[in-house]
Structures are given as structure tokens and as C-alpha cells.
Design a protein around this motif. Structure first.
Motif, PDB file in Angstrom:
ATOM      1  N   GLN A  14       0.835  -1.201   0.000  1.00 46.91           N
ATOM      2  CA  GLN A  14       0.000   0.000   0.000  1.00 46.91           C
ATOM      3  C   GLN A  14       0.870   1.252   0.000  1.00 46.91           C
ATOM      4  OE1 GLN A  14      -2.639   0.254   3.361  1.00 46.91           O
ATOM      5  NE2 GLN A  14      -4.162   1.365   2.174  1.00 46.91           N
ATOM      6  N   ILE A  15       1.954   1.247   0.783  1.00 40.74           N
ATOM      7  CA  ILE A  15       2.878   2.385   0.806  1.00 40.74           C
ATOM      8  C   ILE A  15       3.512   2.564  -0.563  1.00 40.74           C
ATOM      9  CG2 ILE A  15       5.080   3.199   1.746  1.00 40.74           C
ATOM     10  CD1 ILE A  15       4.231   1.827   4.403  1.00 40.74           C
ATOM     11  N   ASP A  16       3.975   1.458  -1.165  1.00 37.68           N
ATOM     12  CA  ASP A  16       4.598   1.526  -2.494  1.00 37.68           C
ATOM     13  C   ASP A  16       3.623   2.079  -3.532  1.00 37.68           C
ATOM     14  OD1 ASP A  16       6.896   0.464  -1.393  1.00 37.68           O
ATOM     15  OD2 ASP A  16       6.526  -1.581  -2.131  1.00 37.68           O
ATOM     16  N   ALA A  17       2.374   1.660  -3.486  1.00 42.97           N
ATOM     17  CA  ALA A  17       1.374   2.148  -4.433  1.00 42.97           C
ATOM     18  C   ALA A  17       1.128   3.640  -4.240  1.00 42.97           C
ATOM     19  CB  ALA A  17       0.075   1.365  -4.273  1.00 42.97           C
ATOM     20  N   SER A  18       1.100   4.090  -2.993  1.00 39.20           N
ATOM     21  CA  SER A  18       0.898   5.515  -2.718  1.00 39.20           C
ATOM     22  C   SER A  18       2.060   6.351  -3.251  1.00 39.20           C
ATOM     23  CB  SER A  18       0.749   5.758  -1.217  1.00 39.20           C
ATOM     24  OG  SER A  18      -0.402   5.126  -0.739  1.00 39.20           O
ATOM     25  N   VAL A  19       3.275   5.853  -3.065  1.00 42.39           N
ATOM     26  CA  VAL A  19       4.455   6.563  -3.561  1.00 42.39           C
ATOM     27  C   VAL A  19       4.446   6.615  -5.081  1.00 42.39           C
ATOM     28  CG1 VAL A  19       6.971   6.444  -3.728  1.00 42.39           C
ATOM     29  CG2 VAL A  19       5.863   6.088  -1.527  1.00 42.39           C
ATOM     30  N   GLU A  20       4.116   5.500  -5.727  1.00 40.21           N
ATOM     31  CA  GLU A  20       4.058   5.478  -7.187  1.00 40.21           C
ATOM     32  C   GLU A  20       3.012   6.451  -7.721  1.00 40.21           C
ATOM     33  OE1 GLU A  20       3.496   1.402  -8.316  1.00 40.21           O
ATOM     34  OE2 GLU A  20       5.436   0.808  -7.463  1.00 40.21           O
ATOM     35  N   ASP A  21       1.865   6.525  -7.057  1.00 40.63           N
ATOM     36  CA  ASP A  21       0.825   7.480  -7.465  1.00 40.63           C
ATOM     37  C   ASP A  21       1.305   8.919  -7.325  1.00 40.63           C
ATOM     38  OD1 ASP A  21      -0.896   5.409  -8.050  1.00 40.63           O
ATOM     39  OD2 ASP A  21      -2.065   5.608  -6.196  1.00 40.63           O
ATOM     40  N   ALA A  22       1.990   9.217  -6.235  1.00 35.84           N
ATOM     41  CA  ALA A  22       2.506  10.573  -6.014  1.00 35.84           C
ATOM     42  C   ALA A  22       3.545  10.939  -7.073  1.00 35.84           C
ATOM     43  CB  ALA A  22       3.101  10.691  -4.618  1.00 35.84           C
ATOM     44  N   ILE A  23       4.398  10.000  -7.422  1.00 41.18           N
ATOM     45  CA  ILE A  23       5.411  10.250  -8.458  1.00 41.18           C
ATOM     46  C   ILE A  23       4.727  10.500  -9.804  1.00 41.18           C
ATOM     47  CG2 ILE A  23       7.256   9.163  -9.793  1.00 41.18           C
ATOM     48  CD1 ILE A  23       8.129   7.809  -7.162  1.00 41.18           C
ATOM     49  N   ALA A  24       3.717   9.710 -10.114  1.00 41.36           N
ATOM     50  CA  ALA A  24       2.995   9.898 -11.382  1.00 41.36           C
ATOM     51  C   ALA A  24       2.312  11.256 -11.436  1.00 41.36           C
ATOM     52  CB  ALA A  24       1.971   8.779 -11.567  1.00 41.36           C
ATOM     53  N   ARG A  25       1.709  11.698 -10.323  1.00 45.86           N
ATOM     54  CA  ARG A  25       1.079  13.025 -10.290  1.00 45.86           C
ATOM     55  C   ARG A  25       2.120  14.127 -10.471  1.00 45.86           C
ATOM     56  NH1 ARG A  25      -1.773  10.787  -6.083  1.00 45.86           N
ATOM     57  NH2 ARG A  25      -0.503  11.884  -4.550  1.00 45.86           N
ATOM     58  N   ALA A  26       3.259  13.993  -9.810  1.00 43.94           N
ATOM     59  CA  ALA A  26       4.321  15.008  -9.922  1.00 43.94           C
ATOM     60  C   ALA A  26       4.848  15.072 -11.343  1.00 43.94           C
ATOM     61  CB  ALA A  26       5.448  14.705  -8.945  1.00 43.94           C
ATOM     62  N   GLY A  28       3.236  14.312 -13.991  1.00 41.33           N
ATOM     63  CA  GLY A  28       2.175  14.870 -14.823  1.00 41.33           C
ATOM     64  C   GLY A  28       2.122  16.386 -14.774  1.00 41.33           C
ATOM     65  N   ARG A  29       2.637  16.973 -13.700  1.00 38.62           N
ATOM     66  CA  ARG A  29       2.642  18.435 -13.576  1.00 38.62           C
ATOM     67  C   ARG A  29       3.870  19.074 -14.224  1.00 38.62           C
ATOM     68  NH1 ARG A  29       0.920  17.220  -8.110  1.00 38.62           N
ATOM     69  NH2 ARG A  29       3.063  17.528  -7.471  1.00 38.62           N
ATOM     70  N   LEU A  30       4.849  18.263 -14.615  1.00 42.45           N
ATOM     71  CA  LEU A  30       6.038  18.810 -15.267  1.00 42.45           C
ATOM     72  C   LEU A  30       5.671  19.334 -16.650  1.00 42.45           C
ATOM     73  CD1 LEU A  30       8.725  16.106 -14.407  1.00 42.45           C
ATOM     74  CD2 LEU A  30       8.559  18.417 -13.486  1.00 42.45           C
ATOM     75  N   PRO A  31       6.354  20.385 -17.081  1.00 41.60           N
ATOM     76  CA  PRO A  31       6.070  20.895 -18.420  1.00 41.60           C
ATOM     77  C   PRO A  31       6.447  19.867 -19.476  1.00 41.60           C
ATOM     78  CG  PRO A  31       7.947  22.038 -17.451  1.00 41.60           C
ATOM     79  CD  PRO A  31       7.392  21.143 -16.401  1.00 41.60           C
ATOM     80  N   GLN A  32       5.714  19.874 -20.568  1.00 42.09           N
ATOM     81  CA  GLN A  32       5.984  18.942 -21.657  1.00 42.09           C
ATOM     82  C   GLN A  32       5.946  19.703 -22.962  1.00 42.09           C
ATOM     83  OE1 GLN A  32       3.001  15.946 -21.271  1.00 42.09           O
ATOM     84  NE2 GLN A  32       3.987  14.994 -19.512  1.00 42.09           N
ATOM     85  N   GLY A  33       6.484  19.108 -23.995  1.00 36.95           N
ATOM     86  CA  GLY A  33       6.484  19.733 -25.305  1.00 36.95           C
ATOM     87  C   GLY A  33       7.789  20.457 -25.577  1.00 36.95           C
ATOM     88  N   GLU A  34       7.741  21.347 -26.516  1.00 37.03           N
ATOM     89  CA  GLU A  34       8.938  22.081 -26.922  1.00 37.03           C
ATOM     90  C   GLU A  34       9.167  23.260 -25.995  1.00 37.03           C
ATOM     91  OE1 GLU A  34      10.669  24.191 -30.938  1.00 37.03           O
ATOM     92  OE2 GLU A  34       9.144  22.642 -31.083  1.00 37.03           O
ATOM     93  N   SER A  35      10.424  23.459 -25.603  1.00 37.54           N
ATOM     94  CA  SER A  35      10.784  24.571 -24.728  1.00 37.54           C
ATOM     95  C   SER A  35      10.777  25.886 -25.503  1.00 37.54           C
ATOM     96  CB  SER A  35      12.177  24.352 -24.148  1.00 37.54           C
ATOM     97  OG  SER A  35      12.201  23.208 -23.349  1.00 37.54           O
ATOM     98  N   LEU A  36      10.503  26.955 -24.784  1.00 37.91           N
ATOM     99  CA  LEU A  36      10.571  28.292 -25.386  1.00 37.91           C
ATOM    100  C   LEU A  36      12.011  28.780 -25.367  1.00 37.91           C
ATOM    101  CD1 LEU A  36       7.488  30.007 -23.708  1.00 37.91           C
ATOM    102  CD2 LEU A  36       7.625  28.948 -25.956  1.00 37.91           C
TER     103      LEU A  36
END
Length: 87
Positions: A14-26, A28-36
Motif C-alpha cells: 500500500q505504501i509503495d502504491a501511494s508513492v508510485e501514485d505521487a510520483i505519477a502526479r508530480a 504529470g505536472r512537469l512541463p511537456q512539449g517544446e521549450s521556449l
């Protein structure tokens, strides 16, 4: 360590799953695509090394630092005692 009707290792799973979910959310918030090539806030040039290191970067280091500092504000007194928070 798990108790009751759970199998051994269930708590760690359960702890491992929670950590994996948190990493996936983080991630997902990173910028993506081509840099300016220029900062969208101040129009300063974004160095090539930063554009390679952070894909999808939109701000220069100075503007990103200001934005990060503004988001770090918390209304809670985490260093004080419980009594100071209850007043």
C-alpha cells in the motif's frame, strides 16, 4: 507487520502504491512539449542547457524561482506548538 486479516507485506504494498501514485502526479505536472527560447514572463533568453534539461520549459531561472517561492507560502504554523496553532 500487517495485522488482522491482511497478508504479510500488504502494508508495504500500500505504501509503495501511494508513492508510485505521487510520483505519477508530480511527473504529470512537469512541463511537456517544446521549450521556449525566451521567457514568457520577462522575455529573457532561456539558456540552451536549461531547455535541454527541462523539456517544455517556459520560464527563465529567475522567474521560475519567483514562482516557486510564491507557491511555498503556507498559512499553517508548522514550527509552533499545538497551543500556538489553537489560538
Amino acid at each position: 507487520m500487517a495485522g488482522g486479516w491482511s497478508r504479510d507485506g500488504a502494508v508495504q504494498d500500500q505504501i509503495d502504491a501511494s508513492v508510485e501514485d505521487a510520483i505519477a502526479r508530480a511527473r504529470g505536472r512537469l512541463p511537456q512539449g517544446e521549450s521556449l527560447s525566451r521567457c514568457e514572463e520577462c522575455e529573457a533568453e532561456i539558456p540552451e542547457a536549461r531547455r535541454r534539461a527541462v523539456p517544455g520549459v517556459r520560464l527563465c531561472v529567475a522567474c521560475q524561482s519567483e514562482q516557486d517561492a510564491a507557491g511555498a507560502f503556507s498559512a499553517y504554523n508548522r514550527r509552533g506548538s499545538k497551543d500556538s496553532q489553537l489560538r
